[in-house]
Design an enzyme around this catalytic site. Structure first.
Site, PDB file in Angstrom:
ATOM      1  N   GLU A   1       0.676  -1.218  -0.273  1.00 53.86           N
ATOM      2  CA  GLU A   1      -0.102   0.142   0.070  1.00 53.86           C
ATOM      3  C   GLU A   1       1.116   1.142  -0.246  1.00 53.86           C
ATOM      4  O   GLU A   1       0.551   1.971  -0.744  1.00 53.86           O
ATOM      5  CB  GLU A   1      -1.046   0.129   1.207  1.00 53.86           C
ATOM      6  CG  GLU A   1      -1.623   1.809   1.200  1.00 53.86           C
ATOM      7  CD  GLU A   1      -3.036   0.921  -0.123  1.00 53.86           C
ATOM      8  OE1 GLU A   1      -2.914   0.436   0.026  1.00 53.86           O
ATOM      9  OE2 GLU A   1      -3.379   2.386   0.399  1.00 53.86           O
ATOM     10  N   ASP A   2       1.693   1.248   1.024  1.00 51.98           N
ATOM     11  CA  ASP A   2       2.717   2.504   0.890  1.00 51.98           C
ATOM     12  C   ASP A   2       3.975   2.735   0.005  1.00 51.98           C
ATOM     13  O   ASP A   2       4.695   4.126   0.712  1.00 51.98           O
ATOM     14  CB  ASP A   2       2.701   2.805   2.393  1.00 51.98           C
ATOM     15  CG  ASP A   2       1.409   2.783   3.499  1.00 51.98           C
ATOM     16  OD1 ASP A   2       0.584   3.133   2.878  1.00 51.98           O
ATOM     17  OD2 ASP A   2       1.753   2.707   5.100  1.00 51.98           O
TER      18      ASP A   2
END
Ligand code: MN
Length: 564
Positions: free
Chosen positions: A67-68
């Site tokens: 996600e990051d």
């Protein structure tokens, strides 16, 4: 950066996952200034403490990298294999779960699908949410409340459904000050002063129980006292008209023993020490709660005739109650991996997974996503509903609420002026039972007053209270208007001789009895005030009198009032 308790496992896989995550999140900081890795590490430690397997702990360490950062699921697959990649991808999908806004329904469904394929996804997600809630104070204020609400509305019920009672209670308590700030402050104020007394009380009772059990040759594994959590107390108060006197388990003792036989033996000893309250004994061993909770509960009139709840259970029941599915899952692991940890024994059959199976079946059964979602919602959020205002704001109400409850939740003036409701665009009776997803529009009319009949169907104590107070206020006004007993006139005049006679003539000519008459002169101003009372008159007659009184020479000021 230290690996914390993860290091103690000495697992090469976990070391590798930690290093991978550390590198991927390098340079990134959390809101409180900590290096980002603190978060996945904490999640991994929680997952590990719940007894999940190594792959789950590794997935927890890696849960935010896709996600990051620029890392892809493909990269995870190559480095850590299919299983960990599956878990991480499940966790990535439900990164920004929102409920029940329309655009996020697909996301919600994905979420349910991924965790019903593999419950570990949900358990890791719950650990993630726990840490985020523990650090919620660092989030910008405008994001705190929605985040806390999401926790209270989705994650805490999910944890509860999984039988993870302790976690569910913790999530609720962490969310409470942000989701219901006013109620939280109120409650803290209500119970705070007795909190220490209650702690003291437990300290006093504990040794008495220990001694009595010893005399009967019972050696419990543990006895501890607990004070009820704030949010669970608040929820309970809502069901008991906010009356603290109806709460029996503010103080509770928990006795953990070895066997089921001992549970009943200890119950007998407790009941011989202090009389039980009638109707408060619950045998959740013979009849477990729907979420699998097992224990004996009783309430006794204890020392100083105070009320004490006693919970008696085996160690195994206790661990299952607190960890739920996670305990079961850990046991499955132990069977296959021979990593025996004490205390994970004698788990029941797979019945408790019925709920998850049911979900999987639903997915097959319901052709439309809408249908599936509503089925899920009905079961998950059994005792609350979420309805919408015409502006798409979500209003959270207890199940069984009506448009009137909704109106009062929006504003008491809207409740008081409510004359009708449209639900999903259609005119609907005011006693209609709202359902999750309904769009509710309240039709108001200026000057309209609430009806007493509403009290028969309104669900929230909030609405009840406001209807009652509006009605009694109304009645007071009506009573006031209906029964004036007399009229009092006050005539300020220049105190000329014969003025009083002229005044009385006005009444005599109109055939009105005078029941009281007084005249007082203020010598400094040389004005006199005549006060005169007569039996109640119609407004028209009063007007006529006033006109006549004003015409009397020397009359300066005439006023009147009805006397009740
Ligand atoms: Mn996270």
């Amino acid at each position: 950066m230290s690996m914390g308790s993860i290091a103690e496992t000495g697992s090469p896989l976990l070391k590798k996952a930690f290093d991978f995550a550390l590198k991927a999140h390098e340079g990134k900081k959390r809101m409180n200034g900590d290096p980002y890795i603190v978060h996945p590490l904490s999640v991994a430690e929680t997952v590990q403490s719940w007894g999940l397997d190594e792959n789950s702990v590794a997935a927890a360490l890696l849960h935010d990298v896709v996600e990051d950062t620029s890392v892809t699921i493909g990269d995870i697959k190559k480095t850590f294999g299919d299983e960990i990649a599956f878990l991480v991808s499940g966790l990535t999908k439900l990164q920004n779960l929102k409920y029940p806004e329309n655009q996020d329904r697909e996301n919600f469904r994905k979420f349910i699908i991924s965790f019903s394929e593999d419950l570990r996804v949900l358990i890791i997600k719950l650990a993630d949410r726990l840490h985020n809630m523990q650090t919620l104070q660092f989030l910008p204020p405008e994001r705190q409340k929605p985040f806390a609400l999401e926790t209270a509305e989705i994650y805490a019920p999910l944890a509860y459904r999984l039988g993870m009672q302790k976690l569910s209670g913790e999530l609720d308590d962490l969310a409470f000050p942000y989701s219901h700030p006013e109620e939280y402050q109120w409650l803290i104020g209500e119970v705070e002063e007795t909190y220490e007394e209650r702690q003291e009380y437990i300290k006093k009772v504990l040794p008495l129980v220990k001694t009595a059990l010893k005399e009967h040759h019972r050696e419990p594994l543990r006895i501890d006292g607990r004070v009820k959590r704030y949010f669970s107390l608040y929820k309970k108060l809502l069901r008991h008209n906010m009356n603290l006197g109806e709460i029996y388990d503010l103080v509770a003792l928990r006795v953990i023993v070895k066997t089921i036989e001992e549970c009943y033996a200890v119950l007998g000893i407790i009941h011989s020490m202090w009389p039980p309250l009638p109707g408060r004994f619950k045998d959740y061993i013979a009849r477990p709660k729907p979420n699998g909770y097992r224990s004996l509960h009783t309430t006794v009139f204890c020392v100083d005739n105070k009320i004490l709840e006693v919970q008696i259970k085996t160690k195994e029941m206790h661990e299952e109650n607190e960890l739920g599915i996670a305990a079961h899952w850990a046991y499955e692991q132990i069977k296959s991996s021979s990593r025996i940890r004490s205390g994970w024994r004698g788990v029941r059959d797979k019945k408790e997974l019925t709920w998850v199976k049911q979900l999987q079946n639903w997915q097959k059964k319901f052709s439309s996503q809408e249908e599936f979602l509503s089925a899920v919602k009905v079961d998950f959020f059994k005792d609350r509903i979420f309805v919408f205002t015409p502006h798409n704001d979500v209003i959270d109400l207890p199940a069984g609420s009506t448009p009137v409850d909704f109106a009062y939740r929006i504003h008491s003036q809207i409740g008081n002026a409510c004359v009708g409701a449209k639900v999903n665009g259609k005119i609907t009776p005011l006693d209609y039972e709202l359902k999750s997803g309904d769009v509710v529009e309240i039709i108001t009319q200026k000057g309209k007053k609430p009806s007493e009949g509403w009290l028969r169907f309104v669900k929230t104590s909030e609405a009840k209270k406001k209807v009652k107070s509006a009605i009694s206020e109304n009645e007071r006004k009506l009573i006031g208007r209906a029964t004036p007993k007399a009229v009092e006139f006050k005539i300020v005049n220049s105190d000329r001789p014969g003025f009083l006679k002229d005044v009385t003539e006005v009444f005599a000519n109109s055939k009105i009895n005078i029941t009281y008459l007084s005249s007082e002169t203020d010598h400094r101003s040389a004005f006199s005030t005549v006060v005169l009372r007569c039996p109640v008159l119609s407004e028209a007659k009063v007007e006529t009198c006033i006109v006549k009184l004003k015409r009397i020479p020397g009359s300066r000021e005439v006023s009147y009032k009805f006397l009740r």
